[in-house]
Design an enzyme around this catalytic site. Structure first.
Site, mmCIF file in Angstrom:
data_model
loop_
_atom_site.group_PDB
_atom_site.id
_atom_site.type_symbol
_atom_site.label_atom_id
_atom_site.label_comp_id
_atom_site.label_asym_id
_atom_site.label_seq_id
_atom_site.Cartn_x
_atom_site.Cartn_y
_atom_site.Cartn_z
ATOM 1 N N LYS A 45 0.831 -1.209 0.000
ATOM 2 C CA LYS A 45 0.000 0.000 0.000
ATOM 3 C C LYS A 45 0.863 1.254 0.000
ATOM 4 C CE LYS A 45 -3.758 2.170 2.687
ATOM 5 N NZ LYS A 45 -4.559 2.084 3.921
ATOM 6 N N SER A 57 -9.363 1.935 3.491
ATOM 7 C CA SER A 57 -8.637 2.666 2.463
ATOM 8 C C SER A 57 -7.652 1.821 1.659
ATOM 9 C CB SER A 57 -7.884 3.846 3.113
ATOM 10 O OG SER A 57 -6.922 3.386 4.068
ATOM 11 N N SER A 65 -9.307 -0.207 7.662
ATOM 12 C CA SER A 65 -8.816 -0.027 6.298
ATOM 13 C C SER A 65 -8.214 -1.275 5.653
ATOM 14 C CB SER A 65 -7.780 1.105 6.255
ATOM 15 O OG SER A 65 -8.423 2.350 6.434
#
Length: 348
Positions: free
Chosen positions: A41, A115, A139
């Protein structure tokens, strides 16, 4: 397009794959992860890649790996690239107008959750067996659920935060998204064993993950909180109730005390800790989305007093959950109480 990656370097991947192939030929693979592809990420430092946290403006190019990425490389894992995310992690839909919004592989008209949106899609499509995301308020777990995958936010402090954009934080840290729980346990254990956060765990700690349960399944004590589950959408609640029928024995109804206060404490903690990045917010405010601007505006109104009150409530919550797990072994709840929503055309 599914909009999984924001950055990638296939030449580096091919080089790493050749090196892994040679190690297997020599009979000396580095670990079970040797040659296994993964992605990271856009919040963790990966050498030669920029960290932008989903913003429009690219961040600085990293000269070294974060502890987590370095551990994966040392185990032989191949880093394909950097995955897309909700801007600054300030939302749970995964929508990103700067890099394009990732699509849910099961229905590309719907959100992935966020996210860690790109990380979840990479696994859900079968492209990668596991990826690394980050999780403050869901997330990793939310996009894992929306995309039909498995996700875990490890115990705080099990993984080092060195080289992670969210550091310092008492709430947010990295986690894993994978196709199955065995892979979750494997990756969690390998990283936990190698790089625990020294502020919380001494070096050489016992491997925290085992697939062997010393208690027979039929003897495990299960619990849930029926009132909490009742707030879920009908489609979610219905499937959850079907799941409960598959569990042998009684499922105890276990109310969670001060749940609303704990939720507010969690939110206030994230807001106050996010406010530490206010300089970055001021520098790039022109390019941030209205949603992110709104969240940062709320952060400026958070106080140290609220933070201290939230810390006290977190301590109470820990005691509450300790008492709950004196009564049961496993607490079951839906990962998220709603179904993935349709993406507005303007957000694509």
């Amino acid at each position: 397009p599914l909009r999984i990656f924001t950055q990638k370097d296939w030449d580096l991947c091919k080089k790493a794959a050749k090196e892994s192939t040679q190690r297997y030929k020599d009979g000396h693979p580095l670990s079970v992860l040797d040659g296994i592809p993964t992605a990271i990420k856009d919040e963790l430092a990966v050498e030669n890649f920029a960290v932008s946290c989903g913003r429009a403006q690219p961040g600085r190019v990293m000269s070294s790996d974060s502890d987590i990425v370095r551990t994966l490389r040392n185990r032989g894992a191949i880093i394909l690239g950097i995955t897309n995310m909700h801007e600054m992690g300030m939302g749970v839909t995964g929508i990103n107008p700067h890099h394009g919004t990732p699509r849910n592989p099961y229905n590309d008209e719907h959100v992935t959750g966020g996210s860690s949106s790109g990380s979840a899609v990479a696994v859900a499509t079968g492209m990668l067996p596991f990826t690394i995301g980050t999780d403050g308020g869901g997330s990793v777990r939310i996009p894992s659920s929306f995309c039909g995958m498995h996700g875990i936010k490890p115990t705080f402090g099990r993984w080092s935060a060195v080289g992670c954009d969210y550091a310092p934080s008492t709430v947010t840290h990295a986690g894993v998204i994978a196709t199955n729980t065995a892979d979750l346990a494997l990756v969690t254990a390998l990283i936990s064993h190698s790089v625990p956060n020294p502020r919380f765990f001494a070096p050489g700690i016992r491997n925290p993950v085992s697939l062997h349960c010393p208690i027979p399944f039929k003897e495990l004590r299960f619990g849930t909180y029926h009132k909490y589950v009742s707030y879920s959408e009908e489609a979610v609640s219905s499937v959850f109730q079907q799941l409960l029928t598959l569990i042998p024995g009684e499922i105890k109804d276990v109310p969670i005390g001060h749940l609303y206060l704990s939720k507010m404490a969690h939110m206030n903690t994230i807001l106050v800790e996010t406010a530490q990045d206010m300089e970055l917010w001021r520098e790039q405010s022109e390019t941030l989305t209205p949603q992110t601007k709104m969240v940062y505006s709320i952060c400026t109104r958070s106080s140290l007093r609220q933070y201290m009150q939230s810390a006290a409530q977190k301590t109470r919550a820990i005691k509450i959950f300790k008492s709950i797990f004196d009564q049961i072994d496993i607490f079951i709840t839906p990962t998220i109480p709603i179904l993935p929503k349709k993406i507005d055309e303007g957000a694509l």
